[in-house]
Design an enzyme around this catalytic site. Structure first.
Site, PDB file in Angstrom:
ATOM      1  N   ARG A   1       0.842  -1.202   0.000  1.00 54.96           N
ATOM      2  CA  ARG A   1       0.000   0.000   0.000  1.00 54.96           C
ATOM      3  C   ARG A   1       0.878   1.252   0.000  1.00 54.96           C
ATOM      4  O   ARG A   1       0.550   2.239  -0.667  1.00 54.96           O
ATOM      5  CB  ARG A   1      -0.933  -0.007   1.209  1.00 54.96           C
ATOM      6  CG  ARG A   1      -1.991  -1.093   1.152  1.00 54.96           C
ATOM      7  CD  ARG A   1      -2.945  -1.024   2.327  1.00 54.96           C
ATOM      8  NE  ARG A   1      -3.768   0.170   2.276  1.00 54.96           N
ATOM      9  CZ  ARG A   1      -4.518   0.600   3.278  1.00 54.96           C
ATOM     10  NH1 ARG A   1      -4.509  -0.040   4.441  1.00 54.96           N
ATOM     11  NH2 ARG A   1      -5.264   1.690   3.144  1.00 54.96           N
TER      12      ARG A   1
ATOM     13  N   CYS B   1      -1.025   5.760   9.244  1.00 54.44           N
ATOM     14  CA  CYS B   1      -1.383   4.457   8.670  1.00 54.44           C
ATOM     15  C   CYS B   1      -2.534   4.687   7.710  1.00 54.44           C
ATOM     16  O   CYS B   1      -2.520   5.659   6.965  1.00 54.44           O
ATOM     17  CB  CYS B   1      -1.742   3.474   9.786  1.00 54.44           C
ATOM     18  SG  CYS B   1      -3.106   4.038  10.842  1.00 54.44           S
TER      19      CYS B   1
END
Length: 282
Positions: free
Chosen positions: A179, A237
């Site tokens: 990601r 995050c």
């Protein structure tokens, strides 16, 4: 004070004269809806068996406000958060231990919020529920009302602060490497990372049993990624949950760190913000 507690240490404290308040924060990020599967139900898991005396805390409803422009898990309204903690029996003068199903992310979110709002004594059960070898119970307790009054503290980053820290200090991206690189993005608008951020998946802070690596190993890991005594450290995050787990790991290593709660879900929602892709920070 250590930020984590072992199951054996917790058992001893529960049997002692000043047992901690226990909060069960079972939750997990799930793509089940997209896959046509039923979503994870933390309350049902709690009802099936929890640590004796533990009170269930709903991450989505009590540790975050509704998703929107500020991300998928923005900060909760502090009045509502305080009321939820008092209902759970949380008081400023009594220690708190939080746990989840073993991943540690949800428990760390509760730990971070309580610490950020001024609770002086809160720890995470290392390894979560799977580490517990004692009995479980199914009855929900009725704790006495607590007196905890949350007040915002230090260690919180917004989008501009995170971007600045990526240039002046070190900003860790706690998501999975794919990601960060932008290879895939199953949840948010676009893949990639904040320019200048360093990939530091929080999954690499724990061993196969879900417990944190020793403090010395964690310190070595973060030092190898750029953390040092003369550099400010921040973490983000996807939505401020797994990032809290990385802040917890940094605390175990003796490194203070700020959290960008909006994280990638807030950053990537604004098309005007720059996005970096690939394995390098820039």
């Amino acid at each position: 004070m250590n930020a984590i507690i072992s199951a054996s240490e917790l058992a001893g404290e529960l049997a002692g004269p000043r047992p901690p308040v226990l909060l069960d924060v079972r939750w997990q990020l799930s793509l089940a809806k997209a896959a046509g599967e039923p979503p994870f139900d933390g309350r049902a898991e709690y009802a099936a068996g929890h640590l004796p005396g533990a009170v269930y805390v709903d991450l989505d409803a009590e540790l975050a406000s509704a998703p929107g422009e500020r991300g998928r898990h923005p900060l909760p309204d502090l009045g509502e958060f305080g009321a939820a903690m008092r209902r759970a029996g949380v008081s400023a003068g009594r220690p708190v231990v939080v746990y989840d199903g073993g991943q540690g992310w949800a428990a760390a979110r509760a730990w971070w919020l309580l610490r950020w709002t001024g609770h002086p004594d809160v720890r995470v059960l290392d390894g979560g529920l799977p580490s517990w070898e004692g009995d479980l119970e199914t009855a929900a307790p009725a704790p006495d009302e607590g007196d905890f009054e949350p007040k915002p503290g230090e260690g919180l980053l917004d989008a501009d602060g995170a971007a600045a820290l990526a240039r002046s200090g070190v900003l860790f991206d706690a998501r999975a490497g794919e990601r960060y690189r932008g290879d895939v993005e199953p949840i948010d608008r676009v893949g990639g990372h904040i320019p200048g951020a360093v990939s530091a998946p929080t999954t690499e802070n724990v061993g196969p049993d879900g417990r944190f690596l020793p403090a010395e190993e964690l310190a070595e890991r973060f030092a190898s990624l750029g953390a040092s005594d003369d550099r400010e450290v921040g973490v983000y995050c996807g939505s401020g949950v797994s990032g809290a787990h990385e802040v917890l790991a940094l605390a175990v290593a003796g490194i203070p760190a700020a959290l960008y709660v909006g994280s990638w879900s807030e950053w990537s929602a604004d098309p005007s913000r720059p996005v970096a892709v690939g394995p390098d920070p820039q």
